[in-house]
Design a protein around this motif. Structure first.
Motif: not given
Lengths: 157, 157
Positions: B82-99
């Motif tokens: 809310e009210g803050v500019r958009a940012r990026d975050e790093y989330v696990l992909t399926p391949a990442g979760e598979d680790l």
DNA sequence: CAGGATCCCTAAGGATACTG
DNA sequence: CAGTATCCTTAGGGATCCTG
């Protein structure tokens, strides 16, 4: 996977080297170290075989083999061939063998998520089928990635 | 674990970068990379949290986060507060979760074979018990370390 | 807050040669 | 065969400062 517990002060413990993963990575976290462990799991025992099969310099092999030995993952064991003088070979200790799930896990992940040769396999001696790694709780339930929670345990002091 | 197959020409394939473990180690084989993946599994998503919790320099974090993203283990996802500019975050992909089996395997090994804090646990959300990793064949048999064989598979071409 | 750009610097690893 | 010794090179990572 989700965090059901806030873990607010995680920053304190995670960065000061007390994380078990960090310690494990300190031992087998380098490429040469892990590849030497791979070779050990493949059954390699002799220095020169480690060098040629892993493809590293002898000095590097010596350094890491010593470190792994001191860390208790490998053990030097003298052996004697007919007419030849005694030598040492490096064999997995129980702690080293216990790393097998990680080795096989890395192997299986690599097969699934990188292109390349899958002409080598880990198989079950009993039935001949390929082995993989499963996450499971102590009650025996299979645990899916998003069924895992991370939690802080009250220190038992 | 034992070698029932000689694997005589193992030296050829194992040293030329075609081993799945070698490839996997190329991606997550460094300490920062693996610790970033650990943090991702802990639920961390934001750049600064990665930096402080893993305890690495921002540049190092940026480098490895990008590499992991390009390798398909993480994904940048924009989010909006809310009210803050958009940012990026790093989330696990399926391949990442598979680790995850590897992460948990390293964790469990570290708990068993290194002294130190075991105040953090991975647990099964369903029943609350601690999780571990098991080696199992596709037929469902539990496989002990010395029941594993390494074998060459005939290439299916 | 989320990085990019720079500088610096050391430790890790390759290559090569040598030894018990 | 099982390493040790030496040299050399580079990539990795910390520290610092800057920017959208």
């Amino acid at each position: 996977m989700q965090l059901r517990t806030p873990l607010d002060d995680r920053s304190r413990w995670s960065s000061i080297g007390r994380c078990p993963i960090e310690k494990a990575m300190g031992l087998v976290g380098s490429r040469p170290a892990m590849l030497l462990m791979r070779e050990a799991h493949y059954g390699t025992r002799r220095f020169d075989d480690f060098v040629t099969r892993v493809g590293i310099a002898p000095a590097t092999a010596a350094t890491h083999l010593r470190a792994l030995t001191e860390a208790g993952l490998l053990e030097r064991r003298p052996y004697q061939e007919e007419g030849v003088r005694a030598r040492d070979e490096y064999v997995l200790t129980p702690a080293g063998e216990d790393l097998m799930p990680v080795v096989i896990g890395l192997f299986a992940w690599g097969v699934r998520h990188t292109d390349g040769a899958d002409d080598l396999q880990f198989a079950h001696a009993g039935c001949g089928r390929v082995v993989d790694v499963r996450v499971e709780c102590t009650a025996g339930h299979e645990v899916a990635p998003d069924d895992v929670v991370v939690r802080l345990r009250r220190r038992a002091r």
